[in-house]
Write a protein that holds these residues in place. Sequence first.
Motif, short mmCIF file in Angstrom:
data_model
loop_
_atom_site.label_atom_id
_atom_site.label_comp_id
_atom_site.label_asym_id
_atom_site.label_seq_id
_atom_site.Cartn_x
_atom_site.Cartn_y
_atom_site.Cartn_z
N ALA A 213 23.77 16.81 -6.40
CA ALA A 213 24.56 15.69 -6.38
C ALA A 213 25.59 15.82 -5.42
CB ALA A 213 25.28 15.76 -7.82
N GLU A 214 26.08 17.07 -4.82
CA GLU A 214 27.20 17.06 -4.01
C GLU A 214 27.15 16.50 -2.50
OE1 GLU A 214 28.37 21.05 -2.45
OE2 GLU A 214 26.69 21.90 -3.45
N THR A 215 25.75 16.33 -2.43
CA THR A 215 25.17 15.91 -0.80
C THR A 215 24.15 14.87 -0.96
OG1 THR A 215 23.37 17.57 -0.63
CG2 THR A 215 25.64 18.26 0.11
N GLY A 216 23.71 14.45 -2.21
CA GLY A 216 22.76 13.46 -2.15
C GLY A 216 21.37 13.96 -1.59
N THR A 217 20.86 15.20 -1.83
CA THR A 217 19.89 15.98 -1.32
C THR A 217 18.67 16.01 -1.98
OG1 THR A 217 21.17 17.17 0.49
CG2 THR A 217 18.93 18.09 0.01
N LEU A 218 17.50 15.83 -1.65
CA LEU A 218 16.49 15.72 -2.59
C LEU A 218 15.55 17.45 -2.29
CD1 LEU A 218 14.99 12.24 -1.88
CD2 LEU A 218 15.44 13.10 -4.04
N VAL A 219 15.24 17.93 -3.47
CA VAL A 219 14.45 19.27 -3.22
C VAL A 219 12.97 19.02 -3.44
CG1 VAL A 219 14.44 21.55 -4.08
CG2 VAL A 219 16.69 20.17 -3.91
N MET A 220 12.19 19.12 -2.54
CA MET A 220 10.96 18.90 -2.54
C MET A 220 10.01 20.19 -2.49
SD MET A 220 11.17 15.61 -2.42
CE MET A 220 9.73 15.07 -2.24
N ALA A 221 9.07 20.42 -3.27
CA ALA A 221 8.62 21.48 -3.46
C ALA A 221 6.96 21.29 -2.95
CB ALA A 221 8.42 22.22 -5.01
N SER A 222 6.70 22.02 -1.91
CA SER A 222 5.14 21.54 -1.55
C SER A 222 4.11 22.24 -2.23
CB SER A 222 5.07 22.37 0.07
OG SER A 222 4.89 23.69 -0.21
N GLY A 223 3.04 21.22 -2.08
CA GLY A 223 1.84 21.79 -2.78
C GLY A 223 0.99 20.41 -2.84
N PRO A 224 -0.12 20.49 -3.46
CA PRO A 224 -1.17 19.41 -3.53
C PRO A 224 -0.48 18.37 -4.53
CG PRO A 224 -1.97 21.25 -4.82
CD PRO A 224 -0.83 21.77 -4.05
N ASP A 225 0.01 18.67 -5.37
CA ASP A 225 0.74 17.61 -6.05
C ASP A 225 1.60 16.60 -5.44
OD1 ASP A 225 2.53 19.89 -6.09
OD2 ASP A 225 3.14 19.18 -7.91
N ASN A 226 2.46 17.33 -4.52
CA ASN A 226 3.16 16.31 -3.36
C ASN A 226 3.27 16.94 -2.07
OD1 ASN A 226 4.96 14.29 -4.98
ND2 ASN A 226 5.22 15.97 -6.31
N GLN B 63 0.84 -1.35 -0.01
CA GLN B 63 0.19 -0.02 -0.01
C GLN B 63 0.79 1.22 0.07
OE1 GLN B 63 -2.32 -0.64 3.54
NE2 GLN B 63 -3.82 -1.75 2.43
N ILE B 64 0.64 2.09 -0.78
CA ILE B 64 1.21 3.38 -0.96
C ILE B 64 0.25 4.68 -1.01
CG2 ILE B 64 3.14 2.28 -2.02
CD1 ILE B 64 2.25 3.84 -4.70
N ARG B 65 0.85 5.99 -0.39
CA ARG B 65 0.08 7.17 -0.65
C ARG B 65 0.97 7.94 -1.35
NH1 ARG B 65 -4.99 8.10 1.44
NH2 ARG B 65 -5.28 10.32 2.02
N ARG B 66 0.38 8.72 -2.44
CA ARG B 66 1.02 9.66 -3.10
C ARG B 66 0.32 10.90 -3.38
NH1 ARG B 66 -1.23 10.45 -8.21
NH2 ARG B 66 -2.49 8.56 -9.04
N GLY B 67 0.73 11.84 -3.69
CA GLY B 67 0.01 13.22 -4.05
C GLY B 67 -0.57 13.12 -5.44
N ASP B 68 -0.87 14.36 -5.85
CA ASP B 68 -1.72 14.44 -7.31
C ASP B 68 -0.60 14.79 -8.33
OD1 ASP B 68 -4.19 13.64 -6.34
OD2 ASP B 68 -4.62 15.85 -5.60
N ASP B 69 0.47 14.50 -8.19
CA ASP B 69 1.64 14.68 -9.19
C ASP B 69 1.15 14.25 -10.34
OD1 ASP B 69 4.05 14.62 -10.84
OD2 ASP B 69 5.05 15.78 -9.03
N PRO B 70 1.10 14.90 -11.53
CA PRO B 70 0.62 14.39 -12.99
C PRO B 70 1.59 13.40 -13.29
CG PRO B 70 1.35 16.77 -12.97
CD PRO B 70 1.15 16.49 -11.78
N ARG B 71 3.09 13.45 -13.25
CA ARG B 71 3.99 12.51 -13.39
C ARG B 71 3.59 11.24 -12.73
NH1 ARG B 71 8.66 16.88 -11.96
NH2 ARG B 71 7.01 16.83 -10.09
#
Length: 228
Positions: A134-147, A91-99
């Motif tokens: 890449a230099e730190t392996g960091t993910l950049v997450m933009a808030s919104g209904p899609d995520n 079971q997974i939960r995801r946002g409404d990201d069109p991708r």
Amino acid sequence: MTSRSTLFASIRASLGVTGNEPARRAAVAARIEQHPRGVIPQRGQLAPAERTKLFAQMVEAANGTAALLPDAADVPAAVAEFLRAHNLPMQIRRGDDPRLAALPWHTQRTLDVSTGASDGHQLVAVSHAFGGVAETGTLVMASGPDNPTTLNFLPDTHIVVVDANDIGGDYETVWQRVRETFGIDKLPRAINLITGPSRSADIGQILILGAHGPRRLHVLIVGESRVG
């Protein structure tokens, strides 16, 4: 006088300024307008393929895991495989990201996919990152209904999809793309920078994963970077 105004008054007194000097105000306005870059570390200044490889290595160095997928259509199978490998519910939960919505989830018949923000009862979330560093392996997450931001912190396991083309060598490159994508007047309410699973060593200097958020972070890197 509020504590805030008292603090600023003390700083101005120490600097010998009033805060209304035209030259100082112009310098601040110019810096904000021009977004000058700071010192750029060399570690992430690599050719596209090597930059993607470094990103995956740094994700793993931060106690996360990473997998490279040739095509976005491979994501549902990779998610299902990860859940089975860790004996997690399908079971997974995801946002409404069109991708994410466009992916062939139907091919994984045992996988239950729901959408929306987390209410704290979901064990596994799937998000799509705006980009990676890449230099730190960091993910950049933009808030919104899609995520929704809640998916970044409440579930015990977080699976994040990121396009290889969206991985920059350094933070400045990704922040520039944030400004270009949203415009400075329409930035997301929050930009979350995630480097590995949640952790803390506050108690007895013993590292504990999942202290304030997911204790597992799995990153699915999709495609091959063609951006120099």
